[in-house]
Write a protein that holds these residues in place. Structure first.
Motif, PDB file in Angstrom:
ATOM      1  N   THR A 142       0.824  -1.203   0.000  1.00  6.64           N
ATOM      2  CA  THR A 142       0.000   0.000   0.000  1.00  6.64           C
ATOM      3  C   THR A 142       0.860   1.256   0.000  1.00  6.64           C
ATOM      4  OG1 THR A 142      -1.760  -1.170   1.187  1.00  6.64           O
ATOM      5  CG2 THR A 142      -1.809   1.234   1.249  1.00  6.64           C
ATOM      6  N   ILE A 143       1.862   1.305   0.861  1.00  9.50           N
ATOM      7  CA  ILE A 143       2.737   2.473   0.926  1.00  9.50           C
ATOM      8  C   ILE A 143       3.493   2.643  -0.387  1.00  9.50           C
ATOM      9  CG2 ILE A 143       4.803   3.437   2.024  1.00  9.50           C
ATOM     10  CD1 ILE A 143       3.764   2.265   4.679  1.00  9.50           C
ATOM     11  N   THR A 144       4.031   1.557  -0.916  1.00  7.79           N
ATOM     12  CA  THR A 144       4.784   1.628  -2.169  1.00  7.79           C
ATOM     13  C   THR A 144       3.898   2.102  -3.320  1.00  7.79           C
ATOM     14  OG1 THR A 144       6.221  -0.156  -1.393  1.00  7.79           O
ATOM     15  CG2 THR A 144       6.256   0.320  -3.746  1.00  7.79           C
ATOM     16  N   SER A 145       2.678   1.587  -3.385  1.00 11.33           N
ATOM     17  CA  SER A 145       1.754   2.011  -4.447  1.00 11.33           C
ATOM     18  C   SER A 145       1.378   3.481  -4.318  1.00 11.33           C
ATOM     19  CB  SER A 145       0.487   1.155  -4.413  1.00 11.33           C
ATOM     20  OG  SER A 145       0.796  -0.177  -4.689  1.00 11.33           O
ATOM     21  N   ALA A 146       1.116   3.908  -3.090  1.00  9.33           N
ATOM     22  CA  ALA A 146       0.731   5.305  -2.874  1.00  9.33           C
ATOM     23  C   ALA A 146       1.866   6.256  -3.233  1.00  9.33           C
ATOM     24  CB  ALA A 146       0.315   5.508  -1.415  1.00  9.33           C
ATOM     25  N   VAL A 147       3.079   5.907  -2.852  1.00  6.04           N
ATOM     26  CA  VAL A 147       4.226   6.769  -3.139  1.00  6.04           C
ATOM     27  C   VAL A 147       4.515   6.800  -4.635  1.00  6.04           C
ATOM     28  CG1 VAL A 147       6.722   7.010  -2.798  1.00  6.04           C
ATOM     29  CG2 VAL A 147       5.248   6.532  -0.848  1.00  6.04           C
ATOM     30  N   SER A 148       4.376   5.672  -5.299  1.00 10.72           N
ATOM     31  CA  SER A 148       4.660   5.644  -6.734  1.00 10.72           C
ATOM     32  C   SER A 148       3.653   6.457  -7.537  1.00 10.72           C
ATOM     33  CB  SER A 148       4.699   4.205  -7.250  1.00 10.72           C
ATOM     34  OG  SER A 148       3.414   3.630  -7.210  1.00 10.72           O
ATOM     35  N   ALA A 149       2.490   6.711  -6.962  1.00 11.71           N
ATOM     36  CA  ALA A 149       1.457   7.488  -7.657  1.00 11.71           C
ATOM     37  C   ALA A 149       1.674   8.996  -7.547  1.00 11.71           C
ATOM     38  CB  ALA A 149       0.083   7.123  -7.099  1.00 11.71           C
ATOM     39  N   LEU A 150       2.654   9.419  -6.767  1.00 12.52           N
ATOM     40  CA  LEU A 150       2.922  10.850  -6.631  1.00 12.52           C
ATOM     41  C   LEU A 150       3.429  11.412  -7.956  1.00 12.52           C
ATOM     42  CD1 LEU A 150       4.751  10.910  -3.181  1.00 12.52           C
ATOM     43  CD2 LEU A 150       2.418  11.669  -3.657  1.00 12.52           C
ATOM     44  N   PRO A 151       2.783  12.436  -8.461  1.00 13.90           N
ATOM     45  CA  PRO A 151       3.224  12.984  -9.746  1.00 13.90           C
ATOM     46  C   PRO A 151       4.590  13.667  -9.637  1.00 13.90           C
ATOM     47  CG  PRO A 151       1.344  14.216  -8.866  1.00 13.90           C
ATOM     48  CD  PRO A 151       1.618  13.109  -7.926  1.00 13.90           C
ATOM     49  N   GLY A 152       5.423  13.405 -10.612  1.00 14.38           N
ATOM     50  CA  GLY A 152       6.723  14.071 -10.666  1.00 14.38           C
ATOM     51  C   GLY A 152       7.820  13.379  -9.896  1.00 14.38           C
ATOM     52  N   ILE A 153       7.582  13.018  -8.660  1.00 13.98           N
ATOM     53  CA  ILE A 153       8.638  12.432  -7.821  1.00 13.98           C
ATOM     54  C   ILE A 153       8.370  10.973  -7.474  1.00 13.98           C
ATOM     55  CG2 ILE A 153       9.270  14.645  -6.811  1.00 13.98           C
ATOM     56  CD1 ILE A 153       7.785  13.649  -4.251  1.00 13.98           C
ATOM     57  N   GLY A 154       7.327  10.393  -8.027  1.00  9.91           N
ATOM     58  CA  GLY A 154       6.909   9.034  -7.676  1.00  9.91           C
ATOM     59  C   GLY A 154       7.987   7.988  -7.825  1.00  9.91           C
ATOM     60  N   ALA A 155       8.710   8.010  -8.948  1.00  9.43           N
ATOM     61  CA  ALA A 155       9.718   6.981  -9.202  1.00  9.43           C
ATOM     62  C   ALA A 155      10.869   7.065  -8.202  1.00  9.43           C
ATOM     63  CB  ALA A 155      10.234   7.105 -10.625  1.00  9.43           C
ATOM     64  N   ILE A 156      11.364   8.260  -7.982  1.00 10.53           N
ATOM     65  CA  ILE A 156      12.486   8.439  -7.048  1.00 10.53           C
ATOM     66  C   ILE A 156      12.029   8.169  -5.619  1.00 10.53           C
ATOM     67  CG2 ILE A 156      14.104  10.131  -6.093  1.00 10.53           C
ATOM     68  CD1 ILE A 156      14.120  11.395  -8.919  1.00 10.53           C
ATOM     69  N   ALA A 157      10.872   8.681  -5.258  1.00 11.74           N
ATOM     70  CA  ALA A 157      10.348   8.469  -3.907  1.00 11.74           C
ATOM     71  C   ALA A 157      10.109   6.986  -3.641  1.00 11.74           C
ATOM     72  CB  ALA A 157       9.063   9.271  -3.708  1.00 11.74           C
ATOM     73  N   THR A 158       9.673   6.260  -4.654  1.00 14.07           N
ATOM     74  CA  THR A 158       9.442   4.825  -4.485  1.00 14.07           C
ATOM     75  C   THR A 158      10.737   4.106  -4.156  1.00 14.07           C
ATOM     76  OG1 THR A 158       7.566   4.880  -6.008  1.00 14.07           O
ATOM     77  CG2 THR A 158       8.567   2.742  -5.604  1.00 14.07           C
ATOM     78  N   ILE A 159      11.802   4.462  -4.836  1.00 17.18           N
ATOM     79  CA  ILE A 159      13.101   3.828  -4.565  1.00 17.18           C
ATOM     80  C   ILE A 159      13.535   4.116  -3.132  1.00 17.18           C
ATOM     81  CG2 ILE A 159      15.555   3.849  -5.160  1.00 17.18           C
ATOM     82  CD1 ILE A 159      14.622   4.407  -8.077  1.00 17.18           C
ATOM     83  N   VAL A 160      13.392   5.361  -2.719  1.00 18.54           N
ATOM     84  CA  VAL A 160      13.831   5.765  -1.376  1.00 18.54           C
ATOM     85  C   VAL A 160      12.983   5.108  -0.292  1.00 18.54           C
ATOM     86  CG1 VAL A 160      14.042   7.746   0.181  1.00 18.54           C
ATOM     87  CG2 VAL A 160      14.800   7.938  -2.181  1.00 18.54           C
ATOM     88  N   ILE A 161      11.688   4.983  -0.526  1.00 16.22           N
ATOM     89  CA  ILE A 161      10.777   4.435   0.475  1.00 16.22           C
ATOM     90  C   ILE A 161      10.735   2.908   0.430  1.00 16.22           C
ATOM     91  CG2 ILE A 161       8.342   4.340   1.197  1.00 16.22           C
ATOM     92  CD1 ILE A 161       9.670   7.024   1.788  1.00 16.22           C
ATOM     93  N   ALA A 162      10.732   2.336  -0.769  1.00 15.28           N
ATOM     94  CA  ALA A 162      10.553   0.890  -0.908  1.00 15.28           C
ATOM     95  C   ALA A 162      11.743   0.090  -0.378  1.00 15.28           C
ATOM     96  CB  ALA A 162      10.282   0.528  -2.359  1.00 15.28           C
ATOM     97  N   ALA A 163      12.944   0.588  -0.567  1.00 15.02           N
ATOM     98  CA  ALA A 163      14.125  -0.177  -0.146  1.00 15.02           C
ATOM     99  C   ALA A 163      14.118  -0.481   1.355  1.00 15.02           C
ATOM    100  CB  ALA A 163      15.396   0.540  -0.561  1.00 15.02           C
TER     101      ALA A 163
END
Length: 84
Positions: free
Chosen positions: A30-51
């Motif tokens: 859920t957290i990973t999906s929500a963060v990846s949906a953030l426009p503009g920073i989703g991809a980078i934020a996902t890497i930082v949060i998911a790891a």
């Protein structure tokens, strides 16, 4: 040890813990999906949060393998690395 013995051992390790494991996986996804949906920073934020979340999930499974009870708090324990 054959496949049947390994399977029975694995079943024994998760027996009684399946609910907490389900909750942990649900939280991470859920957290990973929500963060990846953030426009503009989703991809980078996902890497930082998911790891750290993934490392926490791996830690939970390793502790379970060693006979320790799984705890949801373990998911967030590895965010300390980001703070330093």
């Amino acid at each position: 040890m054959n496949r049947i013995q390994l399977k029975e051992m694995a079943k024994g390790q998760i027996r009684g813990n399946i609910g907490i494991l389900f909750v942990c996986i649900l939280i991470v996804s859920t957290i990973t999906s929500a963060v990846s949906a953030l426009p503009g920073i989703g991809a980078i934020a996902t890497i930082v949060i998911a790891a750290p979340l993934d490392i926490g999930l791996i830690t939970i499974f390793l502790k379970l393998r060693n006979g320790e009870p799984p705890k949801v708090e373990e998911l967030f324990k590895h965010f300390d690395v980001l703070a330093h």
